[in-house]
Design a protein around this motif. Structure first.
Motif, mmCIF file in Angstrom:
data_model
loop_
_atom_site.group_PDB
_atom_site.id
_atom_site.type_symbol
_atom_site.label_atom_id
_atom_site.label_comp_id
_atom_site.label_asym_id
_atom_site.label_seq_id
_atom_site.Cartn_x
_atom_site.Cartn_y
_atom_site.Cartn_z
ATOM 1 N N ASN A 73 0.827 -1.174 0.103
ATOM 2 C CA ASN A 73 -0.002 0.065 -0.565
ATOM 3 C C ASN A 73 0.816 1.130 -0.179
ATOM 4 N N ASN A 74 2.066 1.243 -0.932
ATOM 5 C CA ASN A 74 2.821 2.268 -0.983
ATOM 6 C C ASN A 74 2.434 3.876 -1.913
ATOM 7 N N PHE A 75 1.518 4.008 -1.649
ATOM 8 C CA PHE A 75 1.200 5.559 -2.824
ATOM 9 C C PHE A 75 1.866 5.664 -3.515
ATOM 10 N N ILE A 76 3.117 5.884 -2.886
ATOM 11 C CA ILE A 76 4.133 6.141 -3.845
ATOM 12 C C ILE A 76 4.673 5.967 -4.799
ATOM 13 N N SER A 77 5.220 4.676 -3.921
ATOM 14 C CA SER A 77 5.696 3.236 -4.928
ATOM 15 C C SER A 77 4.369 2.942 -6.608
ATOM 16 N N ILE A 78 3.379 3.133 -6.137
ATOM 17 C CA ILE A 78 2.592 2.779 -6.980
ATOM 18 C C ILE A 78 2.335 3.150 -7.959
ATOM 19 N N CYS A 79 2.111 5.086 -7.564
ATOM 20 C CA CYS A 79 2.342 6.375 -9.026
ATOM 21 C C CYS A 79 3.398 6.643 -10.124
ATOM 22 N N GLN A 80 4.820 5.767 -8.926
ATOM 23 C CA GLN A 80 5.499 6.196 -9.749
ATOM 24 C C GLN A 80 5.869 4.753 -10.535
ATOM 25 N N THR A 81 5.276 3.974 -10.251
ATOM 26 C CA THR A 81 5.556 2.424 -11.025
ATOM 27 C C THR A 81 3.845 2.394 -12.451
ATOM 28 N N CYS A 82 3.173 3.252 -12.012
ATOM 29 C CA CYS A 82 2.101 3.456 -13.048
ATOM 30 C C CYS A 82 2.590 4.383 -14.527
ATOM 31 N N PHE A 83 3.373 5.434 -13.499
ATOM 32 C CA PHE A 83 3.800 6.268 -14.318
ATOM 33 C C PHE A 83 5.426 5.356 -15.227
ATOM 34 N N GLY A 84 6.359 4.465 -14.690
ATOM 35 C CA GLY A 84 6.387 3.693 -15.145
ATOM 36 C C GLY A 84 6.055 2.961 -16.569
ATOM 37 N N LEU A 85 4.720 2.861 -16.130
ATOM 38 C CA LEU A 85 3.901 1.502 -17.206
ATOM 39 C C LEU A 85 3.554 2.400 -18.234
ATOM 40 N N SER A 86 2.777 4.020 -18.270
ATOM 41 C CA SER A 86 2.569 4.363 -19.026
ATOM 42 C C SER A 86 3.040 4.896 -20.132
ATOM 43 N N ASN A 87 4.562 4.787 -19.502
ATOM 44 C CA ASN A 87 5.942 5.222 -20.365
ATOM 45 C C ASN A 87 6.708 3.782 -21.468
ATOM 46 N N VAL A 88 6.244 2.923 -20.577
ATOM 47 C CA VAL A 88 6.437 1.435 -21.613
ATOM 48 C C VAL A 88 5.427 1.686 -22.437
ATOM 49 N N TYR A 89 4.194 1.425 -21.866
ATOM 50 C CA TYR A 89 2.856 1.289 -23.280
ATOM 51 C C TYR A 89 3.155 2.211 -23.861
ATOM 52 N N SER A 90 3.436 3.490 -24.282
ATOM 53 C CA SER A 90 3.502 4.836 -24.611
ATOM 54 C C SER A 90 4.859 4.506 -25.689
ATOM 55 N N GLU A 91 6.158 3.810 -25.216
ATOM 56 C CA GLU A 91 6.893 3.331 -25.967
ATOM 57 C C GLU A 91 6.035 2.224 -27.313
#
Length: 166
Positions: free
Chosen positions: A137-155
């Motif tokens: 339940n680490n909200f900051i890590s969840i946000c950072q990881t979702c941003f990373g997923l967004s980057n990868v899917y965008s690529e």
């Protein structure tokens, strides 16, 4: 008719212009060599300093975070070395039994895979990081990881999933 004096003047003028251009290009080339050499020396000093600090670390946590710093330096300049150090740090994080260390090193691994263009590998490590962040339940890590997923899917061109993870 063009006089010999006129031709000689043009020749001298062109010769002096060429010499000036050549001198300025030579000067710029010398400056670039000097700056690139000093930049290389600074980077090499950083590598050497961190490697010394890693080898002299007395505990696993210190060794892990010094290696973590070295990986970021290598990430864009020496990908093969970064991969080796990441694998070592994954083992060290497991030995330390530290979720924070595991999350940090898997974040580096997904970045490395993304840089290499291995998007399936990047997705694998990013999703692993997301599961770990959600378990804690680490909200900051969840946000950072979702941003990373967004980057990868965008690529990969999957913009629907990229927007979903934003």
């Amino acid at each position: 008719m063009v006089s010999k004096l006129s031709i000689a003047c043009r020749h001298n003028y062109l010769t002096s212009c060429c010499k000036a251009a050549l001198m300025s290009k030579t000067f710029i080339a010398i400056l670039l060599l000097i700056f690139s050499h000093s930049e290389f020396a600074q980077t090499t000093q950083q590598y050497d300093s961190l490697k010394y600090l890693i080898s002299s670390a007395k505990d696993d946590s210190t060794k892990f975070y010094r290696t973590y710093d070295l990986i970021w330096i290598y990430m864009y300049s020496n990908i093969d070395s970064a991969a080796i150090y990441i694998r070592q740090n994954i083992l060290l994080a497991k030995k330390m039994n530290s979720d924070a260390a595991s999350d940090a090193v898997y974040g580096q691994y997904w970045t490395l895979e993304e840089i290499n263009g291995n998007y399936s590998g990047a997705l694998q490590y990013t999703l692993q990081s997301l599961r770990s962040a959600e378990r804690k339940n680490n909200f900051i890590s969840i946000c950072q990881t979702c941003f990373g997923l967004s980057n990868v899917y965008s690529e990969t061109g999957d913009f629907e999933k990229a927007i979903y993870y934003l």
